[in-house]
Design an enzyme around this catalytic site. Structure first.
Site, PDB file in Angstrom:
ATOM      1  N   GLU A  77       1.131  -1.647  -0.528  1.00 41.07           N
ATOM      2  CA  GLU A  77       0.117   0.023   0.658  1.00 41.07           C
ATOM      3  C   GLU A  77       1.032   1.080  -0.204  1.00 41.07           C
ATOM      4  O   GLU A  77       0.866   2.676  -1.161  1.00 41.07           O
ATOM      5  CB  GLU A  77      -0.786   0.367   1.078  1.00 41.07           C
ATOM      6  CG  GLU A  77      -2.020  -0.789   1.118  1.00 41.07           C
ATOM      7  CD  GLU A  77      -3.034  -0.561   0.005  1.00 41.07           C
ATOM      8  OE1 GLU A  77      -2.962   0.579  -0.994  1.00 41.07           O
ATOM      9  OE2 GLU A  77      -4.154  -1.482  -0.196  1.00 41.07           O
ATOM     10  N   TYR A 160      -6.981   7.002   3.853  1.00 42.32           N
ATOM     11  CA  TYR A 160      -6.624   5.887   2.885  1.00 42.32           C
ATOM     12  C   TYR A 160      -5.579   4.098   3.186  1.00 42.32           C
ATOM     13  O   TYR A 160      -6.379   3.149   2.965  1.00 42.32           O
ATOM     14  CB  TYR A 160      -6.004   5.937   1.481  1.00 42.32           C
ATOM     15  CG  TYR A 160      -6.060   4.865   0.397  1.00 42.32           C
ATOM     16  CD1 TYR A 160      -7.320   4.439  -0.368  1.00 42.32           C
ATOM     17  CD2 TYR A 160      -4.416   4.961   0.423  1.00 42.32           C
ATOM     18  CE1 TYR A 160      -6.710   3.266  -0.119  1.00 42.32           C
ATOM     19  CE2 TYR A 160      -4.501   3.036  -0.657  1.00 42.32           C
ATOM     20  CZ  TYR A 160      -5.712   2.693  -1.131  1.00 42.32           C
ATOM     21  OH  TYR A 160      -5.263   1.822  -1.012  1.00 42.32           O
ATOM     22  N   ASP A 178     -10.011   5.548  -2.677  1.00 42.04           N
ATOM     23  CA  ASP A 178      -8.246   6.336  -3.789  1.00 42.04           C
ATOM     24  C   ASP A 178      -9.089   6.317  -5.143  1.00 42.04           C
ATOM     25  O   ASP A 178     -10.000   6.576  -5.397  1.00 42.04           O
ATOM     26  CB  ASP A 178      -7.086   4.936  -3.538  1.00 42.04           C
ATOM     27  CG  ASP A 178      -7.999   3.562  -4.783  1.00 42.04           C
ATOM     28  OD1 ASP A 178      -9.347   3.994  -5.049  1.00 42.04           O
ATOM     29  OD2 ASP A 178      -7.174   3.238  -5.665  1.00 42.04           O
TER      30      ASP A 178
END
Length: 388
Positions: A77, A160, A178
């Site tokens: 991520e 996020y 996102d």
DNA sequence: GAGTCGTGGCC
DNA sequence: TGGCCAAGACT
């Protein structure tokens, strides 16, 4: 606009539209037929069924049905922030091969992490990556927190990424939003409000796509959908599991979403870079920790400013004893950062063996330049300077 | 909240 | 080919 909150009811305007949103045709149709079931309730299942058939196989995803490794989810991520899947792949493999878990990365030096990160861009991510690994080892006994709040407190983990790790690695019922999901959702609901103002609304609408379970798969389903079908240009609506539900497709103007506020481009900055060799060695220095290209290696340069005068830039050449004269290479090196374009002229010089490096600089063998923490801009500069 | 922060791929 | 875009965070 109402604050972000799962399950909250959306306000309707007098015209019968959700605030900033068009009604989806499916909802309208359902109402005309007087059917009791809300078509929207079926979306999470449609999405998951599609995901189970079409999910992408990615290095950080476990085989279907197996639990995700929080370390790999976290690492991927961070790397995927503003960076494409294809670019990240090799870096991810390199990192997990060298550091198989968070404790191993925490024991590494920041310099090693920066060297491995070189070329991926947004270098504060690498700095925060290392800081996060250290924090997890020191403050959490080497185990990632399993809540959004706990994750959010770690370096480099924003709203996020905290939601993504919580959902994907720990099954928490939360929806990370996102760029992909913003696009899918803004089309699905025909969100007229432009980004970034529309973020809270989109977060709220995206949350309605979570089912009772499998939050991580729901999020990844939307990301895969946005990446492979609901693309920025020429979306493949015919293949989309939500095409009957999509308000934008109903109007035939999918590509105008998401609406965005116009962005301004920076003004050109210029400067000079100095490629100084001592036989088979190159003169380099380390940039300041913070700011542009923070902590990365570079050759000495002038400052980079908009109203740069060539003569002034060349006068900022480093003072190295033994330089008889500079050679100005023909042409310029150009590079475009997010917020400004850059144009550098390149000057070269060669100095005798045993010439000392100026204060704050050092010599590195040209044969080992590949292992240095050079951003791509510097690789371009050096290639230009050493070109015969 | 708007600016700052890389790089590669796409048409 | 130049602008746009990509699994954002930080200040």
């Amino acid at each position: 606009m109402p604050a972000t909150s799962a399950g909250m009811t959306l306000e309707r305007s007098a015209r019968g539209h959700y605030s900033g949103v068009m009604n989806s045709p499916a909802i309208a149709k359902t109402k005309r037929r007087g059917v009791a079931i809300d078509a929207a309730a079926a979306r999470p299942a449609l999405l998951l069924a599609w995901y189970d058939r079409h999910r992408r196989r990615l290095p950080w995803r476990p085989p279907p049905g197996e639990a995700a490794d929080p370390y790999r989810v976290w690492l991927s991520e961070i790397m995927l922030q503003q960076t494409g899947v294809k670019t990240v792949g090799p870096y991810f493999e390199k990192f997990v091969a060298r550091w198989p878990d968070v404790e191993a990365m925490a024991r590494a030096s920041l310099d090693d992490v920066l060297r491995m990160w070189a070329g991926l861009g947004y270098y504060s991510r690498a700095r925060n990556l290392h800081a996060c690994a250290v924090a997890v080892r020191r403050d959490h006994r080497g185990v990632f927190p399993d809540s959004e709040e706990g994750l959010r407190a770690l370096p480099g983990i924003g709203p996020y990424t905290a939601a993504a790790i919580a959902a994907i690695a720990f099954g928490r019922r939360t929806m990370p939003v996102d760029g992909n999901i913003e696009r899918v959702v803004s089309r699905l609901f025909a969100v007229e409000e432009p980004l970034p103002q529309a973020k809270p609304l989109i977060q709220q609408l995206a949350t309605t796509l979570l089912g009772a379970s499998r939050a991580g798969d729901s999020a990844q389903a939307l990301m895969d959908l946005g990446s492979s079908i609901c693309t920025p240009k020429k979306p493949a609506c015919a293949l989309c599991p939500l095409n009957d539900e999509c308000a934008a497709r109903g109007r035939g103007d999918q590509e105008i979403f998401p609406r965005k506020a116009p962005k301004k481009t920076g003004t050109l900055r210029r400067g000079a870079a100095f490629v100084v060799t001592r036989g088979n060695e190159l003169l380099v220095r380390t940039r300041p920790e913070k700011g542009l290209l923070g902590g990365m290696t570079e050759v000495p340069t002038s400052d980079w400013i908009a109203a740069q005068d060539d003569k002034a830039a060349l006068q900022q050449a480093p003072t190295v004893k033994g330089i008889a004269r500079w050679h100005r290479k023909a042409g310029v090196v150009t590079h475009v950062f997010t917020h400004f374009p850059l144009e550098l002229v390149v000057c070269t010089a060669n100095v005798p063996a045993r010439t000392r490096a100026p204060e704050g600089m050092r010599w590195v063998p040209i044969a080992t330049l590949a292992g240095e923490a050079f951003p791509n801009l510097m690789r371009k500069v050096i290639a230009h300077g050493l070109r015969v």
